[in-house]
Every structure is written in C-alpha cells, then in structure tokens.
Design an enzyme around this catalytic site. Structure first.
Site, short mmCIF file in Angstrom:
data_model
loop_
_atom_site.label_atom_id
_atom_site.label_comp_id
_atom_site.label_asym_id
_atom_site.label_seq_id
_atom_site.Cartn_x
_atom_site.Cartn_y
_atom_site.Cartn_z
N TYR A 1 -1.72 -0.38 10.63
CA TYR A 1 -1.83 -0.76 9.23
C TYR A 1 -0.62 -0.24 8.45
O TYR A 1 -0.01 -0.97 7.67
CB TYR A 1 -3.12 -0.20 8.64
CG TYR A 1 -3.33 -0.51 7.17
CD1 TYR A 1 -3.70 -1.78 6.75
CD2 TYR A 1 -3.18 0.49 6.21
CE1 TYR A 1 -3.90 -2.06 5.40
CE2 TYR A 1 -3.38 0.22 4.86
CZ TYR A 1 -3.74 -1.06 4.46
OH TYR A 1 -3.93 -1.32 3.12
N SER B 1 0.84 -1.19 0.00
CA SER B 1 0.00 0.00 0.00
C SER B 1 0.87 1.24 0.00
O SER B 1 2.03 1.20 0.44
CB SER B 1 -0.90 0.02 1.24
OG SER B 1 -1.57 1.26 1.37
#
Length: 263
Positions: free
Chosen positions: A156, A143
């Site tokens: 995250y 990501s």
C-alpha cells in the site's frame, strides 16, 4: 470561491473522501460533477440529493473501465471535461515476510491505488488539453503512506509513493498544456477505509484512539482525527483558480503525522 465553470469527474464517488468531494464541489461551489463508483445505490442517492449531476457505475480495477469512465463522463458533461479527481482507492495490508504480503497483495494495492489513477489520467489528457485555458487540472487522493514507511502495509505504501511520483512527473510534462497535477495526502480520516480492509470495530476504535493520542500531533488538541470535509475543501481549493500556480505538489493533510516519525 465559485467553481461553476468546472466540469469534474470524481472516481471513488460513493463513499468517504470521494463522496464528500462530490457534495462540496456541487452544493458549495456549483461545479458540474459526474461521480463514478461501483455502488449504484449510493450513487443514485447522491444524485437525488444533488451531490452529483449524473453517475457512471464501474470498477476502476477492471480492464478498459477507466477509459470508458472518462469517455462516458465527457458525453454526460456535453463533450468536455476540465477536472479529474482520482478518489478511488483501497487498502489491503500485509507485512513483508508474512504470507499476506505476496504478489496478489501487491497487484491489488497497485491496481486500485496507482494503475487506475494513471489510466484515468491518460484517458482524460486529450480532453483536458482542450480546456487548458479553463484551469484544467487533476487531483489524486494519495496518503501520508506515500511520504513515509509504515509497518504492516508495504505494498500500500509502495502504491501511494508511486502515485506521488506519477503526479510530480506529470506536472512537469503537462505544464506546457496548462494542465495542473496535484495530490492530497491524508493521514487518518474518519472513513470506512480501515473497516473495508478488515479491521473490526474494537480494533478500529483502538486505532482511532491511538491516532488521536499518539500518532497525529494536532489530533491530541482537537480530540479527533481528520474528516472527509477537510480533505474535500483542500481538493476544491486545488482545482480552483486560487491555486493556478500550484502544480506537482503532494500536500499532506495529516495533523503533522508525517513530521512525527515512528511511534
């Protein structure tokens, strides 16, 4: 570009980027694809439409499942595997200092986004070594959160940064075996990731609009965020012989989000 000589395992195959990757690799490039995910019904539908050649129902966060996924995939592909695409992932938000950012939150994000790709990779390496002359490679879906910090999702971001570093280190260690290791680092892509993380439709619509107008520079001219097909095509390139000298890269596909900074 044909990938007909590749035998590919895709985790997180039943939705989002994983699902589109299976479809494009199978239908556009003739690769043999085995998909793994938790949703049997979705996998069965993919099998019927020709997006995968077979599937394995498993949860990558459960003990021993990653090893079983690889072992079963090798059997289903006739005793061989050339390629791994780690597309399984999840998002559980939480800001440092708030109650939601705790050890449980950390363990969830690390388990699904970093520990599972590591376990899949380690289980697959002995089989990939056997195919070092056949363009063996691993691609993990990371990501843009691995490349820069964001508010409200600390663990995250930590997990994605960890998997980026895993890829860089593995690329060096596995180069002597002819195994390439790369990441793709998407920005906002039109999937269910944020909905499954708990964002309601009104908030998600506002989030997409902000992504288009403010946080993803290219999106303002395109009038949209990214789509799974674009990420899948990048993955297809990275596992192909066209990318035979590319390894250890964490390639952003984010409409220049990482270059903008905080807004």
């Amino acid at each position: 570009m044909s990938l007909s000589d590749l035998k590919v395992l895709v985790t997180g195959a039943s939705s989002g980027i994983g699902r589109e990757t299976c479809k494009i690799l199978s239908q556009n490039y003739n690769a043999m694809v085995i998909g793994s995910a938790r949703n049997r019904n979705a996998l069965d539908a993919m099998l019927k439409e020709g997006s995968i050649q077979n599937f394995i129902v498993a949860d990558v966060t459960q003990p021993g499942k990653c090893e079983r996924i690889v072992e079963e995939a090798v059997v289903l592909m006739g005793g061989s595997i050339t390629t791994v695409v780690n597309a399984a992932g999840g998002l559980e938000g939480g800001a440092v200092g708030d109650a939601g950012c705790n050890l449980k939150n950390y363990e969830y994000n690390m388990n699904v986004n970093c520990k599972a790709p590591f376990a899949i990779m380690m289980a697959a390496i002995p089989f990939l070594k056997q195919n070092s002359k056949k363009n063996a490679s691993i691609v993990t879906v990371s990501s843009v959160n691995g490349k820069q910090s964001f508010a409200g999702c600390a663990t995250y971001c930590m997990a994605k940064a960890a998997v980026d570093q895993m890829t860089r280190c593995a690329s060096v260690d596995l180069a002597r075996y002819g195994i390439r290791v790369n990441n793709v680092n998407p920005g906002v892509i039109m999937t269910n990731l944020h909905r499954t993380a708990g964002m309601d439709e009104e908030s998600y619509t506002a989030f997409l609009e902000r992504s288009i107008q403010m946080t993803h520079p290219l999106s303002s001219s395109l009038g949209r965020v990214g789509n799974p097909e674009e990420v899948a095509e990048l993955i297809a390139f990275l596992i192909s012989d066209k990318a035979s000298f590319i390894t250890g890269e964490c390639i952003a596909i984010d409409g220049a989000r990482q270059n903008l900074g905080a807004r």
